[in-house]
Scaffold this motif. Structure first.
Motif, PDB file in Angstrom:
ATOM      1  N   SER A 108     -25.001  -8.511 -85.688  1.00  0.00           N
ATOM      2  CA  SER A 108     -25.589  -8.334 -84.598  1.00  0.00           C
ATOM      3  C   SER A 108     -24.435  -7.948 -84.402  1.00  0.00           C
ATOM      4  O   SER A 108     -24.453  -6.891 -82.993  1.00  0.00           O
ATOM      5  CB  SER A 108     -26.599  -8.413 -83.976  1.00  0.00           C
ATOM      6  N   VAL A 109     -23.527  -8.535 -83.950  1.00  0.00           N
ATOM      7  CA  VAL A 109     -22.554  -8.695 -83.168  1.00  0.00           C
ATOM      8  C   VAL A 109     -21.424  -8.263 -83.506  1.00  0.00           C
ATOM      9  O   VAL A 109     -20.457  -7.112 -82.593  1.00  0.00           O
ATOM     10  CB  VAL A 109     -21.711 -10.372 -82.869  1.00  0.00           C
ATOM     11  N   MET A 110     -20.822  -7.947 -84.413  1.00  0.00           N
ATOM     12  CA  MET A 110     -19.598  -6.963 -85.057  1.00  0.00           C
ATOM     13  C   MET A 110     -20.374  -5.540 -85.366  1.00  0.00           C
ATOM     14  O   MET A 110     -19.738  -4.864 -84.612  1.00  0.00           O
ATOM     15  CB  MET A 110     -19.458  -7.485 -86.506  1.00  0.00           C
ATOM     16  N   THR A 111     -22.074  -5.401 -85.101  1.00  0.00           N
ATOM     17  CA  THR A 111     -21.990  -4.042 -85.431  1.00  0.00           C
ATOM     18  C   THR A 111     -21.663  -3.733 -84.370  1.00  0.00           C
ATOM     19  O   THR A 111     -21.312  -1.995 -84.074  1.00  0.00           O
ATOM     20  CB  THR A 111     -23.465  -4.173 -85.601  1.00  0.00           C
ATOM     21  N   SER A 112     -22.284  -4.348 -83.271  1.00  0.00           N
ATOM     22  CA  SER A 112     -22.666  -4.017 -81.396  1.00  0.00           C
ATOM     23  C   SER A 112     -21.311  -3.784 -80.945  1.00  0.00           C
ATOM     24  O   SER A 112     -20.423  -2.335 -80.191  1.00  0.00           O
ATOM     25  CB  SER A 112     -22.639  -5.190 -80.320  1.00  0.00           C
ATOM     26  N   THR A 113     -20.414  -4.662 -81.570  1.00  0.00           N
ATOM     27  CA  THR A 113     -17.882  -4.130 -81.367  1.00  0.00           C
ATOM     28  C   THR A 113     -17.904  -3.336 -81.900  1.00  0.00           C
ATOM     29  O   THR A 113     -17.510  -2.887 -81.078  1.00  0.00           O
ATOM     30  CB  THR A 113     -18.009  -5.570 -81.842  1.00  0.00           C
ATOM     31  N   ALA A 114     -17.994  -2.495 -82.815  1.00  0.00           N
ATOM     32  CA  ALA A 114     -18.117  -1.839 -83.939  1.00  0.00           C
ATOM     33  C   ALA A 114     -18.076  -0.755 -83.013  1.00  0.00           C
ATOM     34  O   ALA A 114     -17.640   0.110 -82.944  1.00  0.00           O
ATOM     35  CB  ALA A 114     -17.713  -1.684 -85.349  1.00  0.00           C
ATOM     36  N   PHE A 115     -19.574  -0.870 -82.848  1.00  0.00           N
ATOM     37  CA  PHE A 115     -20.447   0.975 -82.382  1.00  0.00           C
ATOM     38  C   PHE A 115     -19.274   1.095 -80.955  1.00  0.00           C
ATOM     39  O   PHE A 115     -18.625   2.060 -80.355  1.00  0.00           O
ATOM     40  CB  PHE A 115     -21.476   0.757 -81.932  1.00  0.00           C
ATOM     41  N   LEU A 116     -19.087  -0.295 -79.587  1.00  0.00           N
ATOM     42  CA  LEU A 116     -18.271   0.320 -78.621  1.00  0.00           C
ATOM     43  C   LEU A 116     -16.638  -0.015 -79.120  1.00  0.00           C
ATOM     44  O   LEU A 116     -16.113   0.733 -78.048  1.00  0.00           O
ATOM     45  CB  LEU A 116     -18.339  -1.141 -77.568  1.00  0.00           C
ATOM     46  N   ARG A 117     -16.118  -0.003 -79.613  1.00  0.00           N
ATOM     47  CA  ARG A 117     -15.281  -0.416 -80.153  1.00  0.00           C
ATOM     48  C   ARG A 117     -13.869   1.295 -80.620  1.00  0.00           C
ATOM     49  O   ARG A 117     -13.486   2.076 -79.905  1.00  0.00           O
ATOM     50  CB  ARG A 117     -13.793  -0.376 -80.992  1.00  0.00           C
ATOM     51  N   HIS A 118     -15.346   2.189 -81.238  1.00  0.00           N
ATOM     52  CA  HIS A 118     -14.993   3.798 -81.258  1.00  0.00           C
ATOM     53  C   HIS A 118     -14.897   4.278 -79.877  1.00  0.00           C
ATOM     54  O   HIS A 118     -14.028   5.417 -78.824  1.00  0.00           O
ATOM     55  CB  HIS A 118     -15.961   4.748 -81.862  1.00  0.00           C
ATOM     56  N   TYR A 119     -15.329   3.723 -78.742  1.00  0.00           N
ATOM     57  CA  TYR A 119     -15.626   4.588 -77.184  1.00  0.00           C
ATOM     58  C   TYR A 119     -14.214   3.760 -76.697  1.00  0.00           C
ATOM     59  O   TYR A 119     -13.847   4.884 -75.564  1.00  0.00           O
ATOM     60  CB  TYR A 119     -16.387   3.826 -76.138  1.00  0.00           C
ATOM     61  N   PHE A 120     -13.540   2.715 -77.201  1.00  0.00           N
ATOM     62  CA  PHE A 120     -12.604   2.271 -76.188  1.00  0.00           C
ATOM     63  C   PHE A 120     -11.466   2.683 -76.944  1.00  0.00           C
ATOM     64  O   PHE A 120     -10.254   3.100 -75.966  1.00  0.00           O
ATOM     65  CB  PHE A 120     -12.579   0.372 -76.573  1.00  0.00           C
ATOM     66  N   VAL A 121     -11.281   3.306 -78.011  1.00  0.00           N
ATOM     67  CA  VAL A 121     -10.116   3.702 -78.441  1.00  0.00           C
ATOM     68  C   VAL A 121     -10.152   5.479 -77.856  1.00  0.00           C
ATOM     69  O   VAL A 121      -9.641   5.791 -77.968  1.00  0.00           O
ATOM     70  CB  VAL A 121     -10.021   3.779 -80.767  1.00  0.00           C
ATOM     71  N   ARG A 122     -11.404   5.750 -77.403  1.00  0.00           N
ATOM     72  CA  ARG A 122     -11.621   7.627 -77.026  1.00  0.00           C
ATOM     73  C   ARG A 122     -10.739   7.568 -75.868  1.00  0.00           C
ATOM     74  O   ARG A 122     -10.240   8.701 -75.574  1.00  0.00           O
ATOM     75  CB  ARG A 122     -12.734   7.965 -77.167  1.00  0.00           C
TER      76      ARG A 122
END
Length: 176
Positions: free
Chosen positions: A76-90
């Protein structure tokens, strides 16, 4: 193309093995355990769409949950972090950037270090507050969070500096 993903899979398995069998029993003053597996999110291409990114995050977390006695926590933590990584990179990418490049190669405006810090802070906050330790003793949880984050950041920065990992073919490097 397939070589890149094979290299990523081998690097992922190596980092997960190091995390589980080397770093898991190791703790700084019995407080901070370093978590280096979020570094894998930095190795994925910048332009990777959100669904494959979340699937990779879940897969990495699921493998860790199989090896740790924490059912579902790391997934759950890695799924959430991967989801938020997209917005960090954008927020960090220019329009003319090669979107197939990993985030390690200076295509980010703030640099890979800033993205690494964002990923680690997000991961550690989610991990420690989903773990439930904050309900009993908030000060101890914050102390564990801070020491674990600093130790993880130090190890990941060393890995970032030492990684001259060529995830793209050499011919593309020669063009720059």
């Amino acid at each position: 193309m397939y070589r890149t993903w094979i290299k990523f899979a081998l690097i992922s398995l190596t980092l997960i093995a190091v995390q589980v069998w080397v770093l898991s029993p190791w703790a700084l003053f019995r407080l901070g355990t370093p978590y280096i597996y979020p570094f894998l999110l930095l190795l994925l291409p910048i332009g990777l769409r959100q669904i494959p990114l979340v699937v990779f995050g879940f897969s990495i977390g699921f493998v860790l949950d199989l090896l740790y006695p924490t059912p579902g926590l790391h997934a759950s933590v890695m799924t959430s972090t991967a989801f938020l990584r997209h917005y960090f990179v954008r927020s960090m990418v220019d329009r003319e950037v090669d979107l197939e490049a990993p985030a390690l190669y200076r295509e980010l405006r703030g640099g890979a270090v800033v993205l690494l810090i964002e990923i680690l802070v997000c991961h550690h906050l989610l991990l420690f507050f989903l773990d439930g330790g904050w309900a009993s003793d908030l000060s101890y949880t914050l102390l564990r969070l801070g020491s674990s984050l600093m130790l993880s950041l130090a190890l990941c920065l060393v890995m970032l500096m030492l990684s001259n990992i060529s995830l793209r073919p050499r011919s593309q490097y020669a063009k720059r």
